[in-house]
Design a protein around this motif. Structure first.
Motif, mmCIF file in Angstrom:
data_model
loop_
_atom_site.group_PDB
_atom_site.id
_atom_site.type_symbol
_atom_site.label_atom_id
_atom_site.label_comp_id
_atom_site.label_asym_id
_atom_site.label_seq_id
_atom_site.Cartn_x
_atom_site.Cartn_y
_atom_site.Cartn_z
ATOM 1 N N ARG A 99 3.443 10.638 -33.533
ATOM 2 C CA ARG A 99 2.555 11.445 -32.681
ATOM 3 C C ARG A 99 3.046 11.355 -31.251
ATOM 4 N NH1 ARG A 99 -2.203 11.137 -29.659
ATOM 5 N NH2 ARG A 99 -3.766 12.753 -30.076
ATOM 6 N N VAL A 100 3.341 12.499 -30.625
ATOM 7 C CA VAL A 100 3.929 12.535 -29.290
ATOM 8 C C VAL A 100 3.083 13.445 -28.397
ATOM 9 C CG1 VAL A 100 5.976 13.081 -27.924
ATOM 10 C CG2 VAL A 100 6.235 12.203 -30.259
ATOM 11 N N VAL A 101 2.571 12.888 -27.295
ATOM 12 C CA VAL A 101 1.781 13.694 -26.357
ATOM 13 C C VAL A 101 2.683 14.206 -25.244
ATOM 14 C CG1 VAL A 101 -0.333 12.434 -26.858
ATOM 15 C CG2 VAL A 101 1.138 11.671 -24.984
ATOM 16 N N SER A 102 2.199 15.193 -24.525
ATOM 17 C CA SER A 102 2.973 15.787 -23.439
ATOM 18 C C SER A 102 3.025 14.839 -22.238
ATOM 19 C CB SER A 102 2.351 17.117 -23.008
ATOM 20 O OG SER A 102 2.994 17.626 -21.856
ATOM 21 N N GLY A 103 4.207 14.755 -21.622
ATOM 22 C CA GLY A 103 4.333 13.975 -20.398
ATOM 23 C C GLY A 103 3.669 14.655 -19.224
ATOM 24 N N ASN A 104 3.361 15.936 -19.383
ATOM 25 C CA ASN A 104 2.675 16.699 -18.342
ATOM 26 C C ASN A 104 1.718 17.683 -19.001
ATOM 27 O OD1 ASN A 104 1.802 18.190 -16.188
ATOM 28 N ND2 ASN A 104 3.841 18.755 -15.427
ATOM 29 N N THR A 128 13.995 29.419 -37.630
ATOM 30 C CA THR A 128 14.500 28.196 -37.016
ATOM 31 C C THR A 128 13.513 27.681 -35.970
ATOM 32 O OG1 THR A 128 15.706 29.433 -35.314
ATOM 33 C CG2 THR A 128 16.905 28.892 -37.333
ATOM 34 N N VAL A 129 13.741 26.448 -35.541
ATOM 35 C CA VAL A 129 12.977 25.861 -34.449
ATOM 36 C C VAL A 129 13.967 25.416 -33.380
ATOM 37 C CG1 VAL A 129 12.956 23.585 -35.566
ATOM 38 C CG2 VAL A 129 11.265 24.111 -33.815
ATOM 39 N N TYR A 130 13.604 25.645 -32.130
ATOM 40 C CA TYR A 130 14.410 25.181 -31.000
ATOM 41 C C TYR A 130 13.892 23.811 -30.602
ATOM 42 C CZ TYR A 130 15.959 24.745 -26.139
ATOM 43 O OH TYR A 130 16.497 24.298 -24.950
ATOM 44 N N SER A 131 14.790 22.827 -30.429
ATOM 45 C CA SER A 131 14.390 21.457 -30.112
ATOM 46 C C SER A 131 15.111 20.977 -28.868
ATOM 47 C CB SER A 131 14.724 20.536 -31.302
ATOM 48 O OG SER A 131 14.458 19.180 -30.989
ATOM 49 N N ASN A 132 14.313 20.526 -27.880
ATOM 50 C CA ASN A 132 14.883 20.027 -26.626
ATOM 51 C C ASN A 132 13.897 19.049 -25.996
ATOM 52 O OD1 ASN A 132 16.504 19.652 -24.376
ATOM 53 N ND2 ASN A 132 15.742 21.488 -23.338
ATOM 54 N N PRO A 133 13.936 17.769 -26.385
ATOM 55 C CA PRO A 133 12.984 16.787 -25.848
ATOM 56 C C PRO A 133 12.993 16.792 -24.326
ATOM 57 C CG PRO A 133 14.281 15.833 -27.624
ATOM 58 C CD PRO A 133 14.896 17.162 -27.325
ATOM 59 N N GLY A 134 11.789 16.801 -23.768
ATOM 60 C CA GLY A 134 11.657 16.844 -22.316
ATOM 61 C C GLY A 134 10.209 16.623 -21.945
ATOM 62 N N THR A 135 9.444 17.729 -21.884
ATOM 63 C CA THR A 135 8.008 17.601 -21.636
ATOM 64 C C THR A 135 7.377 16.688 -22.679
ATOM 65 O OG1 THR A 135 7.995 19.841 -20.740
ATOM 66 C CG2 THR A 135 5.860 18.880 -21.300
ATOM 67 N N TYR A 136 7.795 16.874 -23.905
ATOM 68 C CA TYR A 136 7.447 15.961 -24.994
ATOM 69 C C TYR A 136 8.697 15.140 -25.310
ATOM 70 C CZ TYR A 136 3.397 19.032 -25.872
ATOM 71 O OH TYR A 136 2.248 19.769 -25.765
ATOM 72 N N GLN A 137 8.637 13.833 -25.146
ATOM 73 C CA GLN A 137 9.783 12.962 -25.375
ATOM 74 C C GLN A 137 9.770 12.429 -26.807
ATOM 75 O OE1 GLN A 137 12.476 12.116 -23.710
ATOM 76 N NE2 GLN A 137 12.021 13.289 -21.836
ATOM 77 N N PHE A 138 10.845 12.690 -27.551
ATOM 78 C CA PHE A 138 10.914 12.210 -28.929
ATOM 79 C C PHE A 138 12.372 12.088 -29.355
ATOM 80 C CE2 PHE A 138 10.397 16.854 -29.034
ATOM 81 C CZ PHE A 138 11.516 17.248 -29.765
ATOM 82 N N ASP A 139 12.584 11.318 -30.408
ATOM 83 C CA ASP A 139 13.898 11.192 -31.038
ATOM 84 C C ASP A 139 14.038 12.330 -32.049
ATOM 85 O OD1 ASP A 139 16.102 10.590 -32.590
ATOM 86 O OD2 ASP A 139 15.598 8.476 -32.882
ATOM 87 N N PRO A 140 14.976 13.251 -31.868
ATOM 88 C CA PRO A 140 15.126 14.385 -32.798
ATOM 89 C C PRO A 140 15.290 13.954 -34.250
ATOM 90 C CG PRO A 140 16.435 14.757 -30.835
ATOM 91 C CD PRO A 140 15.942 13.341 -30.756
ATOM 92 N N GLN A 141 15.941 12.817 -34.485
ATOM 93 C CA GLN A 141 16.126 12.345 -35.856
ATOM 94 C C GLN A 141 14.779 12.011 -36.492
ATOM 95 O OE1 GLN A 141 18.904 12.173 -37.819
ATOM 96 N NE2 GLN A 141 17.522 11.538 -39.463
ATOM 97 N N LYS A 142 13.901 11.391 -35.708
ATOM 98 C CA LYS A 142 12.586 11.022 -36.243
ATOM 99 C C LYS A 142 11.644 12.225 -36.316
ATOM 100 C CE LYS A 142 12.636 6.163 -34.835
ATOM 101 N NZ LYS A 142 11.941 5.107 -34.045
ATOM 102 N N MET A 143 11.831 13.198 -35.450
ATOM 103 C CA MET A 143 10.937 14.362 -35.434
ATOM 104 C C MET A 143 11.243 15.328 -36.573
ATOM 105 S SD MET A 143 8.389 16.019 -34.134
ATOM 106 C CE MET A 143 8.045 15.150 -32.595
ATOM 107 N N HIS A 144 12.513 15.662 -36.770
ATOM 108 C CA HIS A 144 12.860 16.674 -37.774
ATOM 109 C C HIS A 144 14.179 16.405 -38.491
ATOM 110 C CE1 HIS A 144 15.207 17.901 -34.340
ATOM 111 N NE2 HIS A 144 14.131 18.306 -33.671
ATOM 112 N N GLY A 145 14.713 15.194 -38.306
ATOM 113 C CA GLY A 145 15.962 14.856 -38.978
ATOM 114 C C GLY A 145 17.138 15.687 -38.519
ATOM 115 N N ASN A 146 17.023 16.267 -37.309
ATOM 116 C CA ASN A 146 18.065 17.161 -36.777
ATOM 117 C C ASN A 146 18.316 18.373 -37.676
ATOM 118 O OD1 ASN A 146 18.873 15.927 -34.259
ATOM 119 N ND2 ASN A 146 19.724 14.247 -35.490
ATOM 120 N N ASP A 147 17.323 18.706 -38.494
ATOM 121 C CA ASP A 147 17.408 19.885 -39.352
ATOM 122 C C ASP A 147 16.476 20.945 -38.775
ATOM 123 O OD1 ASP A 147 17.405 21.803 -41.304
ATOM 124 O OD2 ASP A 147 16.779 20.492 -42.945
#
Length: 438
Positions: A99-104, A128-147
């Motif tokens: 569970r990841v909340v927004s940094g802003n 597809t989904v566009y993924s770019n951790p920033g406002t929400y900080q997360f590890d892409p591998q844990k969020m979607h397995g980089n898929d």
């Protein structure tokens, strides 16, 4: 009307519900049905209150985003301190969801599609989904397995199920003795007209509401194990294309089954689709015989070999049961509600008793899914029963909830009791018709 069904399996639904204190989830949008684009997303999801986007990929990840605010297609940055991203996967079933909340929270999401800054679903109207951790900080591998290739994307309205009442508002005994009493009551039922040996009960409802599943469930109760005779499924149009009369063989210590269940095409929104009102009237009057093949563009004609020109009392319908998916009550379109109204008027003209059967109560309320005995203590189920009572213009006493057998391999007493209680109500309703027919 297309049938839209959730892709969440049981453990995924429970995992998702755990993020919302076991709230109720109502499916609003399914990209594989409605389209992988922002326009149809907004058409289905605008002004629906709190919602959760649920995305799936081939790597086994279920991930998405929640907002407590309305989508309204304003293209504005939306403030929401309750928004968050989430993820879980089938390789870590015992782990709590990420569970990841927004940094802003001032930039929870942009109201121009499912655009959560760090995760953009239906990216460029693609799968597809566009993924770019920033406002929400997360590890892409844990969020979607980089898929980032989606197999499905859904949106659910998130509703507080309201918890449980202090005590049930309908009294039901849930023990095995009650099951025996219900079976005995059904076996001993007799109509007041000697020419009628069985009550003929017609099931009417939208595609996927659970009409055929209800017959299969009742049949399972009497067989003593889960069986499937009538076709069921989640096709976009009705799987039932013939008029069918299903007879149930005695079993479970019952020597006589005094009713048959009649199944017809599902109700659909379009013109010349689904059950026609003229065919419906012919069924009620006993003119249509078993295995008649429906033609939505033309009602049955008197010269048809399946047209009974001189039906007797035993051929008529003695009770009409409108079958409605509890999960879809808030999603019933005006066209479907109007069709129900037309069918209700026709049934009233012929003086035939009517009931409403609410299916999938366990899917509609997580508290009922945990324990079926909560069905008459659930504030949410009570609310849905009152809502359908108002929408269809029937008394609350004519609304009966059930859980059909769908994925179980064995029957259980609590499910049986709800199903058998529904049959008892149908037989009691049918009994009121016979003095009118003589």
């Amino acid at each position: 009307m297309s049938t839209v069904t959730s892709s969440l399996n049981e453990w995924q639904r429970k995992k998702l519900c755990s993020l919302f204190n076991n709230a109720n989830l109502s499916l609003l949008f399914k990209a594989s049905v409605h389209g992988f684009n922002a326009t149809t997303f907004h058409g289905k999801c605008n002004m629906q209150g709190p919602t959760v986007i649920v995305a799936y990929n081939k790597s086994g990840y279920v991930f998405g985003a929640f907002t407590s605010k309305n989508f309204a297609q304003t293209a504005q940055n939306i403030v929401d301190d309750k928004a968050f991203l989430f993820s879980f996967n089938d390789k870590e079933m015992k782990e709590d969801p990420l569970r990841v909340v927004s940094g802003n929270p001032q930039y929870a999401f942009t109201d121009n599609g499912p655009y959560f800054e760090s995760l953009v679903f239906l990216y460029n109207n693609t799968v597809t989904v566009y993924s770019n951790p920033g406002t929400y900080q997360f590890d892409p591998q844990k969020m979607h397995g980089n898929d980032l290739q989606l197999t499905e994307c859904e949106v659910y309205r998130v509703e507080d199920c309201g918890g449980l009442m202090e005590k049930p508002w309908r009294n039901v005994q849930w023990n095995s003795e009650r099951r025996k009493v219900l079976l005995s009551t059904i076996s001993g039922w007799k109509p007041s007209v000697s020419s009628v040996k069985q009550a003929r009960i017609l099931l009417v409802g939208s595609v996927g509401a659970g009409k055929s599943s209800f017959f299969n469930s009742i049949n399972s109760v009497f067989k003593g194990y889960v069986s499937s005779q009538a076709n069921t499924g989640t096709a976009g149009t009705s799987l039932t294309t013939q008029f069918r009369t299903y007879y149930i063989k005695p079993g479970s210590g019952v020597s006589h089954v005094p009713f048959s269940l009649c199944d017809s095409m599902g109700l659909e929104e379009g013109v010349n689709t689904g059950l026609d009102v003229d065919d419906f009237a012919s069924i009620l009057k006993g003119h249509i015989q078993d295995r008649y093949q429906f033609n939505p563009s033309m009602a049955i004609q008197p010269d048809s070999p399946h047209f009974n020109k001189s039906p007797g009392l035993k051929d008529r319908i003695h009770c009409v049961v409108y079958v409605i998916d509890t999960c879809k009550i808030k999603l019933l379109s005006d066209k479907i509600i109007n069709k129900f109204a037309v069918f209700r008027r026709k049934t009233n003209q012929l003086g035939i008793p009517q009931l409403v059967l609410l299916t999938k109560v366990d899917e509609a309320c997580p508290l009922v899914a945990e324990d079926l005995k909560n069905v008459y203590q659930s504030h949410y189920i009570n609310k849905m029963m009152q809502e359908v009572s108002t929408q269809l213009g029937v008394s609350l006493s004519a609304v009966v909830p059930v859980k059909n057998y769908c994925q179980e391999l064995e029957i259980d007493s609590q499910t049986d009791i709800l199903l058998l209680n529904a049959v008892v109500q149908m037989l009691r309703a049918s009994l009121a018709l016979f003095p009118c027919l003589t």
